[in-house]
Design an enzyme around this catalytic site. Sequence first.
Site, PDB file in Angstrom:
ATOM      1  CB  SER A  36      24.438  24.677  90.499  1.00 20.27           C
ATOM      2  OG  SER A  36      24.156  25.886  91.733  1.00 20.27           O
ATOM      3  CB  THR A  52      24.295  20.160  88.242  1.00 22.12           C
ATOM      4  OG1 THR A  52      23.876  21.931  87.950  1.00 22.12           O
ATOM      5  CG2 THR A  52      24.620  19.854  89.435  1.00 22.12           C
ATOM      6  CE1 TYR A  53      27.352  26.283  89.164  1.00 20.15           C
ATOM      7  CE2 TYR A  53      26.116  25.836  86.764  1.00 20.15           C
ATOM      8  CZ  TYR A  53      25.710  26.450  87.595  1.00 20.15           C
ATOM      9  OH  TYR A  53      25.587  27.949  88.563  1.00 20.15           O
ATOM     10  N   GLY A  79      17.523  26.187  90.135  1.00 15.83           N
ATOM     11  CA  GLY A  79      17.451  25.181  88.803  1.00 15.83           C
ATOM     12  C   GLY A  79      16.319  24.710  88.452  1.00 15.83           C
ATOM     13  CB  ALA A  80      16.212  22.643  84.470  1.00 16.95           C
ATOM     14  CB  ALA A  81      18.576  20.532  89.029  1.00 20.71           C
TER      15      ALA A  81
END
Length: 127
Positions: free
Chosen positions: A25, A57-58, A73-75
Amino acid sequence: MFRTLMNAKIHRARVTEANLDYVGSITIDEDILDAVGIVANEKVQVVNNHNGARFETYVIPGERGSGVFCLNGAAARLVQKGDVIIVISYVLVPEEKIAAHRPKIAIMDENNRIVQLIAEEPAHTVL
């Protein structure tokens, strides 16, 4: 018929943190979210002005008044602290209501403070 239109935009925010080990996120100062009408868990598109990356994403609300823009995270692999980003949310609008639709756009300064709120894209470059 419905069209997908921009509903809110946070223009030229600066990444304050990138946390690879978080579940996922983007964490954004809740005052900024309120100003443009983005809510917790809403899907957003993030555009990185420094490297051209675009991803979805959120949103997770962050501490009010903090100016936080933390990619989790991955972002977190797609940004670095200090990168300038644009955060965009979209909405499905019925064809008959398109003419009345007005997005909320927050123009940010280098400290992630809103310097201007507008309801349409300017006809010129905004820095």
